[in-house]
Design an enzyme around this catalytic site. Structure first.
Site, mmCIF file in Angstrom:
data_model
loop_
_atom_site.group_PDB
_atom_site.id
_atom_site.type_symbol
_atom_site.label_atom_id
_atom_site.label_comp_id
_atom_site.label_asym_id
_atom_site.label_seq_id
_atom_site.Cartn_x
_atom_site.Cartn_y
_atom_site.Cartn_z
ATOM 1 N N ASP A 17 41.305 6.336 -36.901
ATOM 2 C CA ASP A 17 41.652 5.074 -37.548
ATOM 3 C C ASP A 17 42.842 5.342 -38.460
ATOM 4 O O ASP A 17 42.959 6.428 -39.035
ATOM 5 C CB ASP A 17 40.457 4.571 -38.380
ATOM 6 C CG ASP A 17 40.545 3.087 -38.680
ATOM 7 O OD1 ASP A 17 39.641 2.348 -38.240
ATOM 8 O OD2 ASP A 17 41.507 2.665 -39.342
ATOM 9 N N THR A 112 35.639 -7.150 -28.049
ATOM 10 C CA THR A 112 35.389 -8.388 -27.300
ATOM 11 C C THR A 112 36.691 -9.167 -27.211
ATOM 12 O O THR A 112 37.331 -9.447 -28.211
ATOM 13 C CB THR A 112 34.330 -9.246 -28.018
ATOM 14 O OG1 THR A 112 33.181 -8.446 -28.183
ATOM 15 C CG2 THR A 112 33.982 -10.474 -27.201
ATOM 16 N N ALA A 205 27.334 -16.568 -26.085
ATOM 17 C CA ALA A 205 27.256 -18.034 -26.092
ATOM 18 C C ALA A 205 25.832 -18.491 -25.764
ATOM 19 O O ALA A 205 25.294 -19.397 -26.400
ATOM 20 C CB ALA A 205 28.250 -18.623 -25.092
ATOM 21 N N CYS A 256 30.048 -12.258 -34.373
ATOM 22 C CA CYS A 256 30.264 -12.467 -32.936
ATOM 23 C C CYS A 256 30.075 -13.898 -32.451
ATOM 24 O O CYS A 256 30.935 -14.430 -31.754
ATOM 25 C CB CYS A 256 29.326 -11.574 -32.140
ATOM 26 S SG CYS A 256 29.754 -9.852 -32.301
ATOM 27 N N PHE A 257 28.932 -14.496 -32.768
ATOM 28 C CA PHE A 257 28.562 -15.728 -32.074
ATOM 29 C C PHE A 257 29.616 -16.826 -32.183
ATOM 30 O O PHE A 257 30.099 -17.332 -31.175
ATOM 31 C CB PHE A 257 27.207 -16.241 -32.588
ATOM 32 C CG PHE A 257 26.026 -15.464 -32.068
ATOM 33 C CD1 PHE A 257 26.191 -14.472 -31.111
ATOM 34 C CD2 PHE A 257 24.752 -15.725 -32.517
ATOM 35 C CE1 PHE A 257 25.111 -13.760 -30.623
ATOM 36 C CE2 PHE A 257 23.664 -15.015 -32.035
ATOM 37 C CZ PHE A 257 23.839 -14.038 -31.095
HETATM 38 C C1 UDX Z 1 24.921 -10.427 -31.594
HETATM 39 C C2 UDX Z 1 24.293 -10.163 -30.211
HETATM 40 O O1 UDX Z 1 22.868 -10.235 -30.321
HETATM 41 C C3 UDX Z 1 24.723 -8.820 -29.681
HETATM 42 O O2 UDX Z 1 24.222 -8.628 -28.372
HETATM 43 C C4 UDX Z 1 26.239 -8.755 -29.666
HETATM 44 O O3 UDX Z 1 26.663 -7.469 -29.248
HETATM 45 C C5 UDX Z 1 26.804 -9.053 -31.030
HETATM 46 O O4 UDX Z 1 26.323 -10.305 -31.505
HETATM 47 P P1 UDX Z 1 24.385 -9.659 -34.094
HETATM 48 O O5 UDX Z 1 25.382 -10.696 -34.495
HETATM 49 O O6 UDX Z 1 24.480 -8.305 -34.686
HETATM 50 O O7 UDX Z 1 24.393 -9.447 -32.507
HETATM 51 O O8 UDX Z 1 22.914 -10.196 -34.487
HETATM 52 P P2 UDX Z 1 21.819 -11.114 -33.798
HETATM 53 O O9 UDX Z 1 20.534 -10.435 -33.932
HETATM 54 O O10 UDX Z 1 22.190 -11.567 -32.447
HETATM 55 O O11 UDX Z 1 21.762 -12.370 -34.777
HETATM 56 C C6 UDX Z 1 22.846 -13.278 -34.931
HETATM 57 C C7 UDX Z 1 22.466 -14.395 -35.879
HETATM 58 O O12 UDX Z 1 21.498 -15.258 -35.292
HETATM 59 C C8 UDX Z 1 21.833 -13.912 -37.197
HETATM 60 O O13 UDX Z 1 22.304 -14.697 -38.254
HETATM 61 C C9 UDX Z 1 20.366 -14.125 -36.944
HETATM 62 O O14 UDX Z 1 19.623 -14.233 -38.118
HETATM 63 C C10 UDX Z 1 20.393 -15.412 -36.158
HETATM 64 N N1 UDX Z 1 19.187 -15.635 -35.350
HETATM 65 C C11 UDX Z 1 18.834 -14.756 -34.386
HETATM 66 C C12 UDX Z 1 18.430 -16.786 -35.547
HETATM 67 O O15 UDX Z 1 18.745 -17.601 -36.410
HETATM 68 N N2 UDX Z 1 17.341 -16.998 -34.753
HETATM 69 C C13 UDX Z 1 16.958 -16.128 -33.779
HETATM 70 O O16 UDX Z 1 15.958 -16.400 -33.082
HETATM 71 C C14 UDX Z 1 17.734 -14.974 -33.587
#
Ligand code: UDX
Length: 438
Positions: A17, A112, A205, A256-257
């Site tokens: 890095d 990504t 997604a 990510c989401f």
């Molecule tokens: C996500 C994907 O799960 C993972 O596969 C990808 O590589 C990166 O993005 P991450 O963002 O680390 O991982 O956490 P994740 O456990 O997916 O939760 C994302 C958000 O959704 C959190 O705020 C979590 O609290 C929320 N969540 C999750 C809910 O509100 N309800 C659920 O049932 C599951």
């Protein structure tokens, strides 16, 4: 990379890095991110076959396989602003590799990225004067924060996309061999480059869509007296639906989401598919609404005014077991409450106070109404209401009777994660409610 080093002791893994402070932190006893189990993995491999360095050019020269894992934030300017991925770091890495690498190399996209980015990387790499010959692979990462080590040790699948040419197939086989040291072969999926790139966006997604789906139903449950957790349990028993990722919440966060959905919608529009874009945009729309709805409900229940009232916010990270706050629902909830002139006192077990202030204030002048407490009890002392935003285990076992005794009455509790026993809290005297629960 730490996991690869751990599982492949005969391979030398060097993480480079340009940021010297970050590399120094990776070489120290206090790693720059909190992730359960990571310390242990790094300690086992560091100095043996895992190294952290700022010697970018020299390490590029030495490597056979180069993983590109730079960030691809949402573009904040120009065409695609607010939705498209900013690819300048990817391009800059490709140019650095083209400048320094020689001979045969495998370049692996770990970041990504939008579909067809590998093609751009290939074009940049082809324009070199060092006799460099590259195969470009896509190998998106599916680990989730907080469970990263478990996810890496035992992944549902490893996805490797490559060109369907003899060189491409050979590179795919080489990378599959690395993961094959600990991942069963039937979980290593190989596809063409673009399918792999797209699959990562689509997986995120779909996951986010499930959360927005259940969160939309949480509002209906509140209006009708149904319990969203009971509904989630009942529908999750259908094996076609399945029980995971159906936990209603104050809204999904994380790096990510939202970013990946916005990216997906931008991609759809670029390819002339506005209906598809609109469908996925609504997943983010419901999430934003859910965050606003939660804050609005607090204000409404506190007799339509929170001005000068103390509100305790328990949890600031976007989920438990991480200190990551990116896109955390807590940020929006705090801002909405501050806008109503509430005195917001935040406590999180892992997020430092200056990070909380930076996230909420976002460059605005300091707001004395925002304070950060050192523990949950001092955050709640004298508060009119408690809002649980992150599902940290320690919030499940707090001495709520003691907390209740120190609050003005009526004392309110809003459980944004449905992790505490509302009936027990009501027995103590709390006016307690959860997401999707009356
Ligand atoms: C996500 C994907 O799960 C993972 O596969 C990808 O590589 C990166 O993005 P991450 O963002 O680390 O991982 O956490 P994740 O456990 O997916 O939760 C994302 C958000 O959704 C959190 O705020 C979590 O609290 C929320 N969540 C999750 C809910 O509100 N309800 C659920 O049932 C599951």
């Amino acid at each position: 990379m730490a996991m690869i080093a751990l599982k492949c002791p005969d391979s030398r893994v060097t993480v480079v890095d340009m940021n010297a402070a970050r590399i120094a932190a990776w070489n120290s006893n206090s790693l720059p991110i909190y992730e359960p189990g990571l310390d242990d993995v790094v300690k086992q491999a560091r100095g043996r076959n895992l190294f952290f360095s700022t010697e970018v050019a020299a390490e590029i020269k030495k490597a056979d396989i180069i993983f590109v894992a730079v960030n691809t934030p949402t573009k904040s300017y120009g065409v695609g602003q607010g939705r498209a991925a900013d690819l300048r770091y990817i391009e800059s890495v490709a140019r650095t590799i083209a400048e320094h690498a020689q001979g045969d190399k495998i370049i692996v996209e770990k970041s990504t990225i939008p579909v067809k980015t590998a093609e751009a990387i290939k074009t940049i790499l082809a324009n070199n004067s060092n006799g460099l010959k590259c195969a470009v692979l896509s190998n998106p990462e599916f680990l989730a924060e907080g469970t990263a080590i478990k996810d890496l040790e035992n992944p549902d699948r490893v996805l490797i996309g490559g060109e369907r040419t003899p060189e491409g197939e050979k590179a795919v086989a080489t990378l599959a061999g690395v993961y094959g040291r600990w991942v069963p072969r039937d979980r290593i999926i190989t596809t063409n480059l673009w399918s792999s790139e797209l699959s990562k966006l689509v997986a995120n997604a779909f996951l986010a869509q499930r959360i927005s789906s259940i969160n939309s139903i949480s509002a209906l449950c509140e209006a009708t007296g149904a319990d969203v957790d009971e509904v989630a349990f009942a529908i999750g028993k259908d094996s076609r639906i399945g029980p995971k990722f159906l936990k209603a919440s104050v809204g999904f966060g994380g790096s990510c989401f939202q970013k990946d959905i916005l990216n997906l919608t931008y991609l759809c529009e670029s390819f002339g598919l506005p209906e598809v874009a609109a469908y996925w945009t609504s997943v983010v729309g419901i999430n934003d609404w859910q965050k606003r709805r939660f804050a609005a409900r607090i204000v409404k229940e506190l007799f339509n005014t929170v001005a000068d009232k103390k509100i305790a916010v328990l949890g600031f990270a976007f989920k438990k077991d991480t200190n990551d706050t990116r896109e955390s629902a807590a940020i929006n909830v705090c801002r909405d409450l501050l806008a109503e002139h509430a005195n917001v006192c935040v406590y999180d077990p892992k997020v430092p106070a200056d990070e909380i202030r930076r996230d909420v204030l976002n460059g605005a002048a300091d707001n004395p109404r925002l304070t950060v407490a050192k523990d949950a009890y001092s955050a709640c002392a004298g508060a009119h209401a408690i809002a649980i935003i992150t599902e940290w285990d320690e919030f499940k076992t707090l001495d709520y009777a003691r907390i209740y005794a120190g609050m003005p009455k009526p004392a309110f509790l809003f459980d944004g994660r449905n992790i505490v026993d509302l009936a027990a809290l009501r027995k103590i005297g709390f006016k307690a409610s959860g997401i999707g629960r009356a």
